[in-house]
Design a protein around this motif. Structure first.
Motif, PDB file in Angstrom:
ATOM      1  N   SER A   1     -18.985  38.882  23.140  1.00  0.00           N
ATOM      2  CA  SER A   1     -17.781  39.440  23.754  1.00  0.00           C
ATOM      3  C   SER A   1     -18.155  40.004  25.110  1.00  0.00           C
ATOM      4  O   SER A   1     -19.333  40.248  25.389  1.00  0.00           O
ATOM      5  CB  SER A   1     -17.153  40.504  22.860  1.00  0.00           C
TER       6      SER A   1
ATOM      7  N   ASP B   1     -13.747  44.958  22.133  1.00  0.00           N
ATOM      8  CA  ASP B   1     -13.922  44.063  20.985  1.00  0.00           C
ATOM      9  C   ASP B   1     -14.836  44.751  19.968  1.00  0.00           C
ATOM     10  O   ASP B   1     -15.760  45.476  20.353  1.00  0.00           O
ATOM     11  CB  ASP B   1     -14.582  42.746  21.426  1.00  0.00           C
ATOM     12  N   ASP B   2     -14.585  44.507  18.702  1.00  0.00           N
ATOM     13  CA  ASP B   2     -15.440  45.028  17.625  1.00  0.00           C
ATOM     14  C   ASP B   2     -15.703  46.532  17.781  1.00  0.00           C
ATOM     15  O   ASP B   2     -16.844  47.004  17.692  1.00  0.00           O
ATOM     16  CB  ASP B   2     -16.778  44.247  17.624  1.00  0.00           C
TER      17      ASP B   2
END
Ligand code: CTP
Length: 379
Positions: free
Chosen positions: A35, A40-41
């Motif tokens: 990413s 993200d995450d």
């Protein structure tokens, strides 16, 4: 390459990087999701975790923009936040057009990063993305992988520790009058790479340099010379204390028979230009071989033009027999290859003419292959 060596690699592309190579490719090559954004995450808090997880961070290619962001501590994507949280060694491999690399802003950013302990590699010199060429090219992948391995291993192998070596580099110039000389196209890059790698491997290095326009190497004693006669004198002075001598310099075989104190003028009467009479220079390599002390390893170079690999080998073996050195590095210089380039295609011959190594790639890798062969022959 790093995966093949067994490293676990996480790729953090910038948005711009994804215009060149897409995320699925990076995911497949690294075996991990990729990413670009800190969003993200989020539960994993990637921007902190990645920096903590890594043993080394390598930014390749590092653009002028990334260098600037890193130098000023800007953290506006996953890469730059990871750089701020990483406490491991960081290597940056700049790649950009020459003008951008040489710009004072980029140079100041590089100096700042280096002062903080970041390893900022010098870009390679060669063909860039456009039709232009110059400093700014990304170093060869094998060179980057070697830097990573060396840093992870705590430095290069020290197989030349305490060994004294002398390397000649560059090309001699034989003056004709106060403004003119006979010279050659050697850039000195191969000799520089030899000196740098020998130093990295622990050797005590003397570099005898003829007209080389490259920055002095830290930890290496450089003796500057101009003509073949001066190079000869410097080598006779330095070689007796050395355990290995590498003649990478392009030494002029001939010099003008006479030197004119005044600039040679063209005649106004339209008469023929004067002929330049030449005389032979000493063959420095052959002289060093004849004075070689027991156990000393003497390495020569052969720059040859040839139409086939077999012809190249035959020329190399004939030169080896004439010169009598312990190792001969045979380079194909047909059609302007090698001179001034960052890569080499060379064969290293042992004293009996057998092929000791076949080196393709950067001048640094060839330098390492030469030192590997030298190290095996040192008492
Ligand atoms: N060399 C040297 N002194 C010279 C000429 C060359 O020490 N006067 C060394 C170079 O440093 C190199 C090797 O000899 O290590 C081979 O040089 P090269 O010019 O390729 O070979 P020559 O023997 O000059 O043969 P030729 O020019 O005929 O190919």
């Amino acid at each position: 390459m790093l995966r093949e060596e067994g490293h676990d690699v996480r790729v953090v592309p910038t948005d711009s990087a994804l215009r060149f190579v897409g995320a699925p490719t990076w995911e497949a090559l690294s075996g991990h999701p990729v990413s670009t954004q800190v969003w993200d995450d989020v539960p994993y808090v990637q921007h902190v975790q990645l920096g903590r997880w890594a043993d080394i961070v390598i930014v390749a290619p590092a653009t002028a923009n990334t260098l600037a962001r890193a130098a000023s501590g800007i953290a506006d994507d996953l890469l730059t936040t990871s750089l701020l949280t990483a406490t491991c060694p960081v290597v940056m491999a700049p790649a950009m057009h020459t003008e951008m690399w040489l710009h004072p802003a980029t140079q100041a950013n590089v100096a700042t990063l280096r002062s903080r302990g970041v390893t900022v590699l010098d870009p390679a010199v060669g063909r860039l993305t456009g039709a232009d060429s110059g400093p700014g090219r990304l170093p060869e992948p094998a060179d980057l992988a070697r830097v990573v391995d060396e840093i992870l291993a705590g430095g290069a192998t020290q197989d030349l520790a305490g060994r004294r070596v002398v390397v000649s580099a560059g090309g001699t110039r034989e003056p004709l009058d106060p403004v003119r000389f006979l010279g050659n196209r050697s850039s000195g890059r191969q000799g520089w790479a030899l000196a740098r790698r020998a130093r990295a491997r622990g050797a005590d290095v003397v570099l005898v340099a003829a007209h080389v326009d490259l920055p002095e190497l830290p930890g290496v004693r450089t003796v500057h010379v101009g003509t073949a006669a001066q190079l000869h004198e410097a080598m006779l002075h330095e070689a007796p204390a050395a355990e290995a001598v590498v003649m990478a310099a392009a030494v002029a075989d001939f010099r003008p028979a006479s030197y004119s104190d005044d600039k040679i003028k063209k005649a106004d009467d339209g008469s023929e230009p004067p002929a330049v009479a030449l005389v032979r220079n000493v063959d420095v390599l052959a002289d060093l071989v004849s004075r070689r002390r027991p156990g000393q390893v003497v390495v020569g170079f052969a720059a040859e033009t040839s139409s086939s690999a077999d012809e190249l080998l035959a020329l190399g073996r004939a030169k080896l027999a004439r010169k009598g050195c312990d190792l001969l590095v045979v380079n194909d210089v047909s059609e302007g290859r090698v001179f001034g380039a960052t890569t080499n295609d060379a064969v290293i011959l042992g004293a009996d003419g057998t092929i000791v190594a076949d080196a393709h790639g950067s001048k640094e890798s060839l330098a390492d292959a030469i030192w590997d062969a030298v190290a095996k022959r040192l008492p």
